[in-house]
Structure formats: structure tokens, C-alpha cells
Design an enzyme around this catalytic site. Structure first.
Site, mmCIF file in Angstrom:
data_model
loop_
_atom_site.group_PDB
_atom_site.id
_atom_site.type_symbol
_atom_site.label_atom_id
_atom_site.label_comp_id
_atom_site.label_asym_id
_atom_site.label_seq_id
_atom_site.Cartn_x
_atom_site.Cartn_y
_atom_site.Cartn_z
ATOM 1 N N ASN A 141 -17.819 -5.546 50.614
ATOM 2 C CA ASN A 141 -16.962 -5.975 49.509
ATOM 3 C C ASN A 141 -16.710 -4.825 48.545
ATOM 4 O O ASN A 141 -17.571 -3.976 48.344
ATOM 5 C CB ASN A 141 -17.612 -7.128 48.750
ATOM 6 C CG ASN A 141 -17.713 -8.361 49.597
ATOM 7 O OD1 ASN A 141 -16.758 -8.735 50.251
ATOM 8 N ND2 ASN A 141 -18.874 -8.978 49.614
ATOM 9 N N CYS A 142 -15.535 -4.802 47.943
ATOM 10 C CA CYS A 142 -15.188 -3.748 47.000
ATOM 11 C C CYS A 142 -16.036 -3.812 45.750
ATOM 12 O O CYS A 142 -16.498 -2.816 45.245
ATOM 13 C CB CYS A 142 -13.722 -3.865 46.584
ATOM 14 S SG CYS A 142 -12.610 -3.135 47.769
ATOM 15 N N GLY A 143 -16.181 -4.967 45.204
ATOM 16 C CA GLY A 143 -16.942 -5.069 43.971
ATOM 17 C C GLY A 143 -16.323 -6.080 43.034
ATOM 18 O O GLY A 143 -15.279 -6.668 43.306
#
Length: 134
Positions: free
Chosen positions: A14-16
């Protein structure tokens, strides 16, 4: 290794996520500026594509501005919105026939949940700020 509520088996690449909030729930221009600044850090892994303009949906989630939505709703519909309402954003095809089909299917699904659609509005857009990829 699992710690607390985190389970490595449940999360993948996940990117964040960032969260900035006023603990008393007050609106704050300073917090909005901090949130916008945090978005400038999302240039990795597709946050901004090779053209330097197109992104993958990085954005801000804000409290719905009730007075603005009521004014725009009344202007668009010619009547006030009901006391309880929600706003949805639907991206439709540029092809009119496909857009109408999606609109009618979306409305059917909403009504199947016992809700009512009080209107549709074309949101003003400026495609000149989009990158070539978009």
C-alpha cells in the site's frame, strides 16, 4: 511479525495513509495547508506519473460543506435539498449513451436500498490541468 492490530498477511504494497485532524473538530486553514503539503510527498509509485501531472487519486477527504452543497443543490434542482441528504460523485463515460446507462443503473441501485436520488449535476471541470496520460 505481528504486533497489535497489524497483521502482515492482510496488507500488501500500500502507498500509505495520512491523517490530520483538529482534536476539537474545529475547521482550520493551517491544517488544510498541512494536508496539502503532505500530498506533495506522494510522488512515489504512481502518485505522480511520468508526465508530472497525472496521478492515481491522491487527495483530501474533508467534511462536507453543508451550506455550499445546499446552495449548489438548490441552484441545480430549483428546490431546496431535504433535511437529510448525501452527495455522491460518479465518474461517467464521455459517451452519452454509456453515461446514461451508468446513471440509470446507479440510480436503480440507490433506490433498491430504499433511498431517493433527488438530482444529478455536472460538476464544472478544467481538463487543461490534466496531464497527457489522463
Amino acid at each position: 511479525m505481528s504486533a497489535g492490530l497489524y497483521s502482515p498477511d492482510e496488507f500488501r504494497d500500500n502507498c500509505g495513509f495520512g491523517l490530520i485532524a483538529h482534536t476539537a473538530g474545529d475547521a482550520s486553514h493551517r491544517l488544510l495547508q498541512a494536508a496539502i503539503e503532505s500530498l506533495t510527498c506522494m510522488t512515489h509509485r504512481g502518485g505522480i506519473a511520468a508526465d508530472g501531472k497525472t496521478g492515481d487519486g491522491c487527495g483530501l477527504l474533508l467534511q462536507m460543506p453543508q451550506s455550499f452543497m445546499r446552495a449548489v443543490g438548490e441552484e441545480s434542482l430549483g428546490a431546496p435539498l431535504p433535511p437529510a441528504f448525501a452527495v455522491g460523485q460518479v465518474f461517467l463515460s464521455a459517451d452519452p449513451a454509456r453515461a446514461e446507462l451508468a446513471r440509470s443503473e446507479t440510480q436503480r441501485a440507490i433506490e433498491a436500498q430504499g433511498l431517493a436520488v433527488v438530482g444529478w449535476r455536472d460538476v464544472p471541470t478544467d481538463s487543461s490541468v490534466c496531464g497527457e496520460i489522463a
